[in-house]
Design a protein around this motif. Sequence first.
Motif, mmCIF file in Angstrom:
data_model
loop_
_atom_site.group_PDB
_atom_site.id
_atom_site.type_symbol
_atom_site.label_atom_id
_atom_site.label_comp_id
_atom_site.label_asym_id
_atom_site.label_seq_id
_atom_site.Cartn_x
_atom_site.Cartn_y
_atom_site.Cartn_z
ATOM 1 N N ARG A 17 0.846 -1.193 0.000
ATOM 2 C CA ARG A 17 0.000 0.000 0.000
ATOM 3 C C ARG A 17 0.878 1.237 0.000
ATOM 4 O O ARG A 17 1.766 1.357 0.836
ATOM 5 C CB ARG A 17 -0.852 0.051 1.257
ATOM 6 N N PRO A 18 0.615 2.155 -0.877
ATOM 7 C CA PRO A 18 1.379 3.400 -0.818
ATOM 8 C C PRO A 18 0.939 4.235 0.383
ATOM 9 O O PRO A 18 -0.161 4.077 0.900
ATOM 10 C CB PRO A 18 1.033 4.099 -2.129
ATOM 11 N N THR A 19 1.792 5.119 0.811
ATOM 12 C CA THR A 19 1.431 6.096 1.835
ATOM 13 C C THR A 19 0.845 7.290 1.108
ATOM 14 O O THR A 19 1.514 7.913 0.280
ATOM 15 C CB THR A 19 2.674 6.519 2.639
ATOM 16 N N TRP A 20 -0.416 7.581 1.381
ATOM 17 C CA TRP A 20 -1.123 8.672 0.714
ATOM 18 C C TRP A 20 -0.868 9.999 1.425
ATOM 19 O O TRP A 20 -0.502 10.023 2.591
ATOM 20 C CB TRP A 20 -2.626 8.390 0.672
ATOM 21 N N ILE A 21 -1.134 11.083 0.729
ATOM 22 C CA ILE A 21 -1.004 12.429 1.286
ATOM 23 C C ILE A 21 -2.382 12.885 1.765
ATOM 24 O O ILE A 21 -3.340 12.899 0.998
ATOM 25 C CB ILE A 21 -0.476 13.425 0.225
ATOM 26 N N ARG A 22 -2.462 13.251 3.035
ATOM 27 C CA ARG A 22 -3.737 13.711 3.608
ATOM 28 C C ARG A 22 -4.005 15.176 3.228
ATOM 29 O O ARG A 22 -3.086 15.944 2.963
ATOM 30 C CB ARG A 22 -3.710 13.583 5.129
ATOM 31 N N LYS A 23 -5.260 15.524 3.255
ATOM 32 C CA LYS A 23 -5.684 16.883 2.903
ATOM 33 C C LYS A 23 -5.056 17.928 3.828
ATOM 34 O O LYS A 23 -4.612 18.987 3.358
ATOM 35 C CB LYS A 23 -7.212 16.961 2.955
ATOM 36 N N ASP A 24 -4.985 17.651 5.130
ATOM 37 C CA ASP A 24 -4.399 18.630 6.053
ATOM 38 C C ASP A 24 -2.921 18.864 5.741
ATOM 39 O O ASP A 24 -2.411 19.970 5.907
ATOM 40 C CB ASP A 24 -4.602 18.222 7.513
ATOM 41 N N VAL A 25 -2.237 17.851 5.253
ATOM 42 C CA VAL A 25 -0.833 18.004 4.865
ATOM 43 C C VAL A 25 -0.734 18.890 3.625
ATOM 44 O O VAL A 25 0.132 19.767 3.552
ATOM 45 C CB VAL A 25 -0.178 16.622 4.630
ATOM 46 N N VAL A 26 -1.617 18.689 2.669
ATOM 47 C CA VAL A 26 -1.610 19.516 1.458
ATOM 48 C C VAL A 26 -1.895 20.974 1.814
ATOM 49 O O VAL A 26 -1.236 21.887 1.295
ATOM 50 C CB VAL A 26 -2.630 18.991 0.419
ATOM 51 N N LEU A 27 -2.824 21.208 2.712
ATOM 52 C CA LEU A 27 -3.123 22.584 3.131
ATOM 53 C C LEU A 27 -1.917 23.205 3.833
ATOM 54 O O LEU A 27 -1.617 24.393 3.629
ATOM 55 C CB LEU A 27 -4.358 22.612 4.031
ATOM 56 N N ALA A 28 -1.200 22.428 4.633
ATOM 57 C CA ALA A 28 0.014 22.922 5.297
ATOM 58 C C ALA A 28 1.102 23.218 4.262
ATOM 59 O O ALA A 28 1.821 24.220 4.373
ATOM 60 C CB ALA A 28 0.503 21.912 6.329
ATOM 61 N N ILE A 29 1.228 22.356 3.254
ATOM 62 C CA ILE A 29 2.194 22.593 2.170
ATOM 63 C C ILE A 29 1.862 23.895 1.463
ATOM 64 O O ILE A 29 2.753 24.709 1.172
ATOM 65 C CB ILE A 29 2.215 21.398 1.177
ATOM 66 N N HIS A 30 0.589 24.119 1.204
ATOM 67 C CA HIS A 30 0.164 25.351 0.533
ATOM 68 C C HIS A 30 0.546 26.576 1.365
ATOM 69 O O HIS A 30 1.128 27.537 0.845
ATOM 70 C CB HIS A 30 -1.351 25.314 0.268
ATOM 71 N N ARG A 31 0.244 26.542 2.656
ATOM 72 C CA ARG A 31 0.594 27.666 3.532
ATOM 73 C C ARG A 31 2.110 27.907 3.529
ATOM 74 O O ARG A 31 2.561 29.054 3.464
ATOM 75 C CB ARG A 31 0.104 27.420 4.962
ATOM 76 N N ARG A 32 2.878 26.839 3.604
ATOM 77 C CA ARG A 32 4.338 26.954 3.628
ATOM 78 C C ARG A 32 4.869 27.543 2.323
ATOM 79 O O ARG A 32 5.768 28.387 2.328
ATOM 80 C CB ARG A 32 4.952 25.573 3.890
ATOM 81 N N GLN A 33 4.341 27.102 1.199
ATOM 82 C CA GLN A 33 4.778 27.626 -0.095
ATOM 83 C C GLN A 33 4.478 29.114 -0.221
ATOM 84 O O GLN A 33 5.303 29.885 -0.719
ATOM 85 C CB GLN A 33 4.140 26.837 -1.243
ATOM 86 N N LEU A 34 3.320 29.530 0.251
ATOM 87 C CA LEU A 34 2.982 30.956 0.201
ATOM 88 C C LEU A 34 3.881 31.757 1.127
ATOM 89 O O LEU A 34 4.307 32.866 0.782
ATOM 90 C CB LEU A 34 1.514 31.174 0.558
ATOM 91 N N ALA A 35 4.181 31.224 2.306
ATOM 92 C CA ALA A 35 5.054 31.917 3.248
ATOM 93 C C ALA A 35 6.460 32.082 2.668
ATOM 94 O O ALA A 35 7.095 33.125 2.847
ATOM 95 C CB ALA A 35 5.110 31.161 4.579
ATOM 96 N N GLU A 36 6.935 31.064 1.968
ATOM 97 C CA GLU A 36 8.286 31.104 1.418
ATOM 98 C C GLU A 36 8.394 31.897 0.119
ATOM 99 O O GLU A 36 9.398 32.560 -0.126
ATOM 100 C CB GLU A 36 8.791 29.675 1.152
ATOM 101 N N HIS A 37 7.361 31.810 -0.734
ATOM 102 C CA HIS A 37 7.474 32.368 -2.079
ATOM 103 C C HIS A 37 6.458 33.453 -2.401
ATOM 104 O O HIS A 37 6.497 34.025 -3.486
ATOM 105 C CB HIS A 37 7.345 31.245 -3.118
ATOM 106 N N GLY A 38 5.528 33.715 -1.479
ATOM 107 C CA GLY A 38 4.513 34.737 -1.718
ATOM 108 C C GLY A 38 3.328 34.204 -2.487
ATOM 109 O O GLY A 38 3.357 33.093 -3.021
ATOM 110 N N GLY A 39 2.295 35.005 -2.514
ATOM 111 C CA GLY A 39 1.083 34.639 -3.233
ATOM 112 C C GLY A 39 -0.146 34.906 -2.385
ATOM 113 O O GLY A 39 -0.048 35.237 -1.203
ATOM 114 N N THR A 40 -1.283 34.764 -3.008
ATOM 115 C CA THR A 40 -2.559 35.023 -2.354
ATOM 116 C C THR A 40 -3.069 33.762 -1.678
ATOM 117 O O THR A 40 -3.108 32.697 -2.302
ATOM 118 C CB THR A 40 -3.594 35.511 -3.393
ATOM 119 N N GLU A 41 -3.436 33.889 -0.411
ATOM 120 C CA GLU A 41 -3.971 32.744 0.320
ATOM 121 C C GLU A 41 -5.390 32.430 -0.129
ATOM 122 O O GLU A 41 -6.097 33.295 -0.612
ATOM 123 C CB GLU A 41 -3.988 33.046 1.823
ATOM 124 N N GLY A 42 -5.791 31.187 0.077
ATOM 125 C CA GLY A 42 -7.173 30.827 -0.152
ATOM 126 C C GLY A 42 -7.357 29.534 -0.915
ATOM 127 O O GLY A 42 -6.600 29.230 -1.836
#
Length: 144
Positions: A17-42
């Motif tokens: 079984r592969p290890t899947w990526i949870r939605k909360d992890v994806v949302l955290a990745i999104h926040r981190r990417q915006l913090a590091e590189h800028g962009g509009t949240e949402g």
Amino acid sequence: MTTATYSRNSVSSGMDRPTWIRKDVVLAIHRRQLAEHGGTEGLRDEGLLESALARPINLLAYSEDRPDINDLAAAYAYGIVKNHPFVDGNKRVGYVVCRTFLILNSADIKATQEEKYSTFLKLAEGTINQHELADWLREHSSSR
């Protein structure tokens, strides 16, 4: 998140079984990417995010051919980049989720920054599709 029934060796890399990526992890990745590189949240559309996250699970559950880990990683990236669930940062999140999935499943992308940027830009533009991205990942990934 939807789960699927898996048979032994359902992923050709030999994983049960592969290890899947949870939605909360994806949302955290999104926040981190915006913090590091800028962009509009949402989050533009939660359903589009959930659809993108279900894409590799459905590929594994319903594909006639056994997908390998690169097919599943490409499905994550394609789903996020093309569904465009976030206001900003979809290509960045698609790449990071794709790579995180590979790392969690004992692989990694081995390519230059320019190659990665170019490939994910082509994905967003529609110059390459999900299958072509999976092929690129096969050529540019290695087991860890």
